[in-house]
Write an enzyme that holds these catalytic residues in place. Sequence first.
Site, PDB file in Angstrom:
ATOM      1  N   SER A   1      46.767   7.930 -58.113  1.00 20.49           N
ATOM      2  CA  SER A   1      45.913   7.905 -56.930  1.00 20.49           C
ATOM      3  C   SER A   1      46.587   7.237 -55.740  1.00 20.49           C
ATOM      4  CB  SER A   1      44.603   7.173 -57.240  1.00 20.49           C
ATOM      5  OG  SER A   1      43.921   7.789 -58.305  1.00 20.49           O
TER       6      SER A   1
ATOM      7  N   SER B   1      44.218  12.854 -59.690  1.00 18.20           N
ATOM      8  CA  SER B   1      44.458  11.926 -58.584  1.00 18.20           C
ATOM      9  C   SER B   1      43.175  11.644 -57.810  1.00 18.20           C
ATOM     10  CB  SER B   1      45.526  12.488 -57.637  1.00 18.20           C
ATOM     11  OG  SER B   1      45.106  13.704 -57.060  1.00 18.20           O
TER      12      SER B   1
ATOM     13  N   ASP C   1      42.729  10.630 -54.215  1.00 16.01           N
ATOM     14  CA  ASP C   1      43.443  10.451 -52.948  1.00 16.01           C
ATOM     15  C   ASP C   1      42.423  10.416 -51.812  1.00 16.01           C
ATOM     16  OD1 ASP C   1      45.893  10.715 -54.371  1.00 16.01           O
ATOM     17  OD2 ASP C   1      45.613  12.881 -54.341  1.00 16.01           O
TER      18      ASP C   1
END
Length: 349
Positions: A233, A271, A273
């Site tokens: 991340s 992830s 993000d």
Amino acid sequence: MDSTARARLEDLGVSLGGYPRGRHNAITDVPGVLVGHATVHTERLNTGVTAIVPEVIGAGRRWIPAGLAVGNGYGKLIGATQLQELGAIETPILLTSTLSAYRVADALLGHMLSEPGYETVTTLNPVVGETNDGFLSDIRSRPVGAPEVEASLAAASAGPVAEGSVGAGSGTVALGFKGGIGTSSRTVTVGDGAYTVGAIVQSNFSGTLSIAGVPMPSSELVPGPTAQTVGNSCMIVVATDAPLDARQLARCARRAVFAMRGVGADFAQGSGDYAIAFSVGHSTPPDDAVLSPLFQATMDAVEEALVNSILTATTQSHADGHVAHAIPLDTVRERLAATGVVGVMDSNG
């Protein structure tokens, strides 16, 4: 420069993009934006808190405009829905370790409710982001809470910002190297005004590192097995004194996420993000037609902050044998020199 000393991208002679860096090349170049860290390093813990504090938030001004962009939503961004719905933040933004995020949010809430002028407040939206430092820290112990939150807020200051293996970046891993906290800034003209845009990142994602367009695979640059990213991340916070409204800030936040690709992020399935952009400006928002320079400056600042998070990080280990190596700066210099990437680099790489 001592070859063993850590460095930032500007120390390597690389200028990213066409806009000048701010005085400290940090998010704190935006007037009234402070940063503080609380760092925990032991044999089994590499973790902490990083606080991004807009000084203007308080009893006299309860919120400032903000925008959110979600690159991939596999994360625990506390306060996200209200931020997105109302286009505002009401507290400092804190970054920390995934499983400590809830304790940090509760501590931030308690801190704000104890502030003068908040005696009758019955609703408040703390904003806390996280990445997973489980490769280098006993994350299940949830070691971060009120003492670290208070320490990070008390340490928040203007001027140069500590980077690398500090605060919320103490135990993160990025692109096979030790990752961490990185920051950068740009000055830019928007319409008739000159403004600053700054970024700070908490890097903890996979892919193949690229610096100024030059590949830097961890498999070739570090000894032994490369560090494994857990959680995969990235948290990005962008600040500006340009008087943007929430919609325009959300557009900036989207550009901030785009910048991850410039350093080689693979945006893997797991992830988380996120980018949050906020403004401390006061006047009328500019027309959208003049925002392109600010968008480019945002991407440049974020990309450089991501690179700085790796360049400045120091090797960290865990008692179970996990090691995340700092990127070897001499090798980085050699590869940049070999490909001619020194001095000025234009916005197209």
